[in-house]
Design a protein around this motif. Structure first.
Motif, short mmCIF file in Angstrom:
data_model
loop_
_atom_site.label_atom_id
_atom_site.label_comp_id
_atom_site.label_asym_id
_atom_site.label_seq_id
_atom_site.Cartn_x
_atom_site.Cartn_y
_atom_site.Cartn_z
N PRO A 1 7.44 -13.41 0.88
CA PRO A 1 8.02 -13.17 -0.44
C PRO A 1 9.53 -13.36 -0.41
O PRO A 1 10.19 -12.93 0.53
CB PRO A 1 7.64 -11.70 -0.73
CG PRO A 1 6.43 -11.45 0.13
CD PRO A 1 6.63 -12.27 1.36
N PHE A 2 10.07 -14.01 -1.44
CA PHE A 2 11.50 -14.27 -1.46
C PHE A 2 12.29 -12.97 -1.50
O PHE A 2 13.36 -12.86 -0.92
CB PHE A 2 11.86 -15.14 -2.66
CG PHE A 2 13.29 -15.58 -2.68
CD1 PHE A 2 13.71 -16.64 -1.88
CD2 PHE A 2 14.23 -14.93 -3.47
CE1 PHE A 2 15.05 -17.05 -1.88
CE2 PHE A 2 15.55 -15.32 -3.47
CZ PHE A 2 15.96 -16.38 -2.68
N LEU A 3 11.77 -11.96 -2.19
CA LEU A 3 12.38 -10.64 -2.22
C LEU A 3 11.39 -9.62 -1.67
O LEU A 3 10.26 -9.55 -2.14
CB LEU A 3 12.78 -10.23 -3.65
CG LEU A 3 13.90 -11.01 -4.33
CD1 LEU A 3 14.15 -10.43 -5.71
CD2 LEU A 3 15.17 -10.99 -3.51
N SER A 4 11.81 -8.86 -0.69
CA SER A 4 10.94 -7.82 -0.15
C SER A 4 10.86 -6.65 -1.12
O SER A 4 11.66 -6.54 -2.05
CB SER A 4 11.49 -7.33 1.20
OG SER A 4 12.72 -6.66 1.02
N GLU A 5 9.88 -5.76 -0.89
CA GLU A 5 9.76 -4.59 -1.75
C GLU A 5 11.01 -3.72 -1.69
O GLU A 5 11.39 -3.09 -2.67
CB GLU A 5 8.53 -3.76 -1.34
CG GLU A 5 7.23 -4.28 -1.92
CD GLU A 5 7.20 -4.21 -3.44
OE1 GLU A 5 7.75 -3.25 -4.01
OE2 GLU A 5 6.62 -5.11 -4.06
N ALA A 6 11.65 -3.68 -0.53
CA ALA A 6 12.87 -2.87 -0.40
C ALA A 6 13.99 -3.42 -1.28
O ALA A 6 14.73 -2.66 -1.91
CB ALA A 6 13.32 -2.83 1.06
N GLY B 1 0.79 -1.22 0.00
CA GLY B 1 0.00 0.00 0.00
C GLY B 1 0.82 1.27 0.00
O GLY B 1 0.26 2.37 0.10
N THR B 2 2.13 1.17 -0.10
CA THR B 2 2.99 2.36 -0.14
C THR B 2 3.29 2.72 -1.60
O THR B 2 3.09 1.92 -2.51
CB THR B 2 4.29 2.12 0.61
OG1 THR B 2 4.99 1.00 0.02
CG2 THR B 2 4.01 1.80 2.07
N SER B 3 3.78 3.94 -1.81
CA SER B 3 4.12 4.41 -3.14
C SER B 3 5.63 4.35 -3.33
O SER B 3 6.39 4.81 -2.47
CB SER B 3 3.63 5.84 -3.34
OG SER B 3 2.21 5.88 -3.32
N LEU B 4 6.05 3.79 -4.45
CA LEU B 4 7.47 3.65 -4.77
C LEU B 4 7.78 4.48 -6.00
O LEU B 4 7.16 4.29 -7.05
CB LEU B 4 7.82 2.19 -5.02
CG LEU B 4 9.25 1.88 -5.47
CD1 LEU B 4 10.23 2.21 -4.36
CD2 LEU B 4 9.38 0.42 -5.89
N ARG B 5 8.70 5.44 -5.88
CA ARG B 5 9.10 6.24 -7.03
C ARG B 5 10.08 5.45 -7.88
O ARG B 5 11.10 4.98 -7.39
CB ARG B 5 9.75 7.54 -6.57
CG ARG B 5 10.02 8.52 -7.71
CD ARG B 5 10.64 9.79 -7.22
NE ARG B 5 12.01 9.59 -6.79
CZ ARG B 5 12.83 10.56 -6.39
NH1 ARG B 5 12.36 11.81 -6.30
NH2 ARG B 5 14.07 10.31 -6.02
N THR B 6 9.76 5.30 -9.16
CA THR B 6 10.59 4.48 -10.04
C THR B 6 11.30 5.28 -11.13
O THR B 6 12.19 4.74 -11.79
CB THR B 6 9.75 3.38 -10.71
OG1 THR B 6 8.68 3.98 -11.44
CG2 THR B 6 9.17 2.44 -9.66
#
Length: 318
Positions: free
Chosen positions: A213-218, A119-124
């Motif tokens: 999840p094997f890889l976190s969002e971070a 639910g957070t926003s990630l700047r790409t």
């Protein structure tokens, strides 16, 4: 006869500008009649009239309106003469699920953000407002929410343009091709991962023994930042730089430039620093999977690793 700038037409307008935008500008700014424009284009006057009426209606779009106003400026703040490479970078980000381009009125920068599962926003991505206006004029993005901060999403035309761009550089993708990297003694192949998804996204969907999840969002964000810098670095003067020196066979690559402070030069410096800090092994898998978009199986094979070991090393690197 004076020379014109690369990417600009004889009338001073960029080559990429759609015909409808060109006709609208020539009619409203240069005062050419509809019949004059029709004769020049070799079409019926009613065709040009429809183009002009449609463009007038599109001025309700903030980016389209700003782009048309910028097009009329003769000295400063012109639209970019070439948008191909930068447009592909932004469209790739906008093709990701939940991604939007946000731009505030009067700001010279726009950003691409994506909602994460948490639910957070990630700047790409970050881009100039002029490029955002160009994307809107090309109808590769469309406004889905107006207001103080307008939001745009990729259109069907934008996805088609991105797919065509991807077809130009098969195999490792256009970024690797720009750096002169190609698989040794292998024929070009269609990329395993399309423009919507990277190997990191596929790996992030996997679950570990505890169901997480094997890889976190971070970790995914870290890999995407590396990829972002890799793409930005292509825009600098040293676009032919060989990043393969950071692979195991050549990990003694030079240090980044000390005067790199912003833009493509800064991205190149950040990328060189990151790969240099990772060193052999970790730098290999990060460069191959995050930047070259190689699949884990391919990366493991080329580095002589055992099956399923690459995902562990990649997680450590991220």
């Amino acid at each position: 006869m004076g020379k014109r700038e690369p990417g600009a037409t004889a009338a001073g307008m960029p080559d990429w500008l759609p015909v409808a935008v060109r006709h609208y500008h020539q009619h409203t700014e240069a005062g050419l009649t509809i019949r004059q424009l029709a004769r020049g284009a070799g079409c019926h006057a009613s065709t040009v009239m429809r183009q002009i009426r449609r463009m007038e209606a599109r001025r309700d779009d903030p980016l389209v309106d700003a782009g048309l106003r910028r097009l009329g400026q003769r000295d400063a703040g012109r639209l970019p003469p070439c948008i191909d490479r930068e447009a592909a970078r932004i469209l790739r980000r906008l093709a990701e699920p939940g991604a939007v381009l946000a731009v505030a009125e009067g700001m010279e920068k726009a950003v691409v953000v994506r909602e994460t599962p948490e639910g957070t926003s990630l700047r790409t991505a970050v881009l100039d407002a002029a490029l955002a206006q160009a994307l809107a004029l090309k109808e590769w993005i469309a406004c889905r929410k107006s207001g103080r901060v307008a939001q745009y999403s990729i259109t069907g035309a934008g996805r088609t343009a991105l797919a065509r761009r991807a077809e130009v550089a098969p195999g490792l993708g256009e970024a690797a091709a720009a750096f002169g990297h190609a698989p040794a003694r292998e024929a070009p192949r269609a990329p395993r991962y399309g423009p919507v998804e990277s190997p990191l996204r596929a790996l992030a969907r996997r679950r570990d023994a505890q169901g997480r999840p094997f890889l976190s969002e971070a970790l995914v964000a870290a890999g995407e930042r590396l990829r972002e810098d890799f793409e930005l670095a292509q825009l600098c003067e040293a676009a032919t730089q060989d990043w393969d020196r950071f692979l195991t066979a050549g990990t003694t690559g030079g240090a980044p430039r000390a005067d790199a402070v912003s833009g493509p030069a800064a991205a190149r410096a950040r990328l060189a620093t990151a790969l240099g800090e990772l060193g052999p092994g970790l730098g290999d898998v990060a460069l191959r999977c995050c930047c070259y978009l190689e699949g884990l199986e391919t990366a493991e094979k080329r580095m002589g690793w055992s099956a399923r070991s690459g995902k562990i090393v990649l997680r450590i690197a991220l």
